[in-house]
Design a protein around this motif. Structure first.
Motif, mmCIF file in Angstrom:
data_model
loop_
_atom_site.group_PDB
_atom_site.id
_atom_site.type_symbol
_atom_site.label_atom_id
_atom_site.label_comp_id
_atom_site.label_asym_id
_atom_site.label_seq_id
_atom_site.Cartn_x
_atom_site.Cartn_y
_atom_site.Cartn_z
ATOM 1 N N TRP A 103 0.821 -1.201 0.000
ATOM 2 C CA TRP A 103 0.000 0.000 0.000
ATOM 3 C C TRP A 103 0.869 1.272 0.000
ATOM 4 N N HIS A 107 0.778 4.188 -2.819
ATOM 5 C CA HIS A 107 0.570 5.620 -2.550
ATOM 6 C C HIS A 107 1.733 6.453 -3.096
ATOM 7 N N ASN A 110 1.280 6.625 -6.768
ATOM 8 C CA ASN A 110 0.140 7.496 -7.065
ATOM 9 C C ASN A 110 0.520 8.963 -6.877
#
Length: 270
Positions: A103, A107, A110
């Motif tokens: 995760w 992130h 992103n």
């Protein structure tokens, strides 16, 4: 994501519920899982705040990714009381760390994509602004060329008309002469205006020279007059001195009237 037997999850009565005794927990983000979705039809458990039958969900957030749970059915325009019960127990520590790392990587990527997008938008805006400036410049040049082209077309049309005999040669020659005459008059007016300005400048310069010359003559004459006055004054001083000597000698010798001599002496001393 964990796997389970479709036959076990297809029947809600045979689905084993694992309660973690974690109390109220905020409901994580979820994802769609066709084999585990819909509203629970059992009489229990129920959500604490609303006492409603929960909904079967699949977590898709952080270290709880892939865990099934029963969640509060209230989603909008109300208070969600979170996870009612977990179906799956917590994942091993190593798996939770891996999920957290995945995760975190997501992130970061992103965020990088967001930064790249902002950079791309800024560059696109800059290129768009430069394109608009170049386009405005090209439009201005295009308008200028259109005017020149229209004038050239008119001239060529006149020439072709003259060659084809549709326009009388004398008329065409007269137009040319009128244009030349107009240009000549315009040039003469400009030269005349310039000559008048130059004449005015010369006249002013001449007047200034005359004034300066007059002032110089006045100063020169004044100096001459002052020198003449000084010469006359020196002559009078000498004559006065001589007369004083004569009067003094006469007074000593006793000649003439003493009173008249005293009056002359007074006049000389005044």
């Amino acid at each position: 994501m964990p796997s389970w037997n479709d036959e076990e999850t297809s029947s809600e009565e045979e689905c084993e519920v694992v309660s973690m005794d974690m109390g109220l927990m905020e409901e994580p983000d979820t994802t769609v899982e066709p084999l585990f979705c819909g509203q629970l039809e059992l009489a229990h458990p129920k959500c604490i705040l609303h006492q409603l039958r929960p909904i079967k969900r699949l977590a898709f957030e952080g270290p709880v990714t892939g865990r099934r749970f029963y969640g509060c059915p209230v989603q909008e325009n109300g208070v969600n009381c979170g996870v009612v019960e977990w179906v799956d127990g917590p994942w091993p520590t190593v798996l939770q760390r891996c999920l957290c790392k995945l995760w975190e990587m997501f992130h970061e990527q992103n965020f990088g994509r967001v930064q790249d997008k902002e950079k791309f938008e800024k560059e696109l805006a800059r290129l768009k602004s430069e394109h608009e400036r170049e386009l405005a410049k090209l439009r201005t040049e295009n308008d200028k060329f259109c005017i020149e082209y229209t004038k050239l077309v008119d001239d060529v049309s006149k020439m072709f008309d003259w060659q084809d005999g549709r326009v009388d040669k004398k008329v065409y020659q007269k137009q040319v002469e009128e244009e030349e005459l107009e240009k000549k008059k315009k040039k003469e007016l400009e030269e005349k205006a310039m000559s008048e300005v130059q004449m005015e400048k010369l006249k002013l310069a001449k007047e200034q020279r005359c004034i300066l010359q007059s002032q110089a003559d006045i100063i020169k004459n004044t100096r001459k007059a002052m020198k003449a006055v000084e010469v006359d004054r020196d002559v009078l001083k000498k004559e006065k001195a001589k007369l004083e000597l004569v009067v003094a000698e006469l007074l000593k010798e006793g000649y003439g009237s003493k009173e008249k001599l005293e009056q002359i002496k007074a006049i000389l001393e005044s």
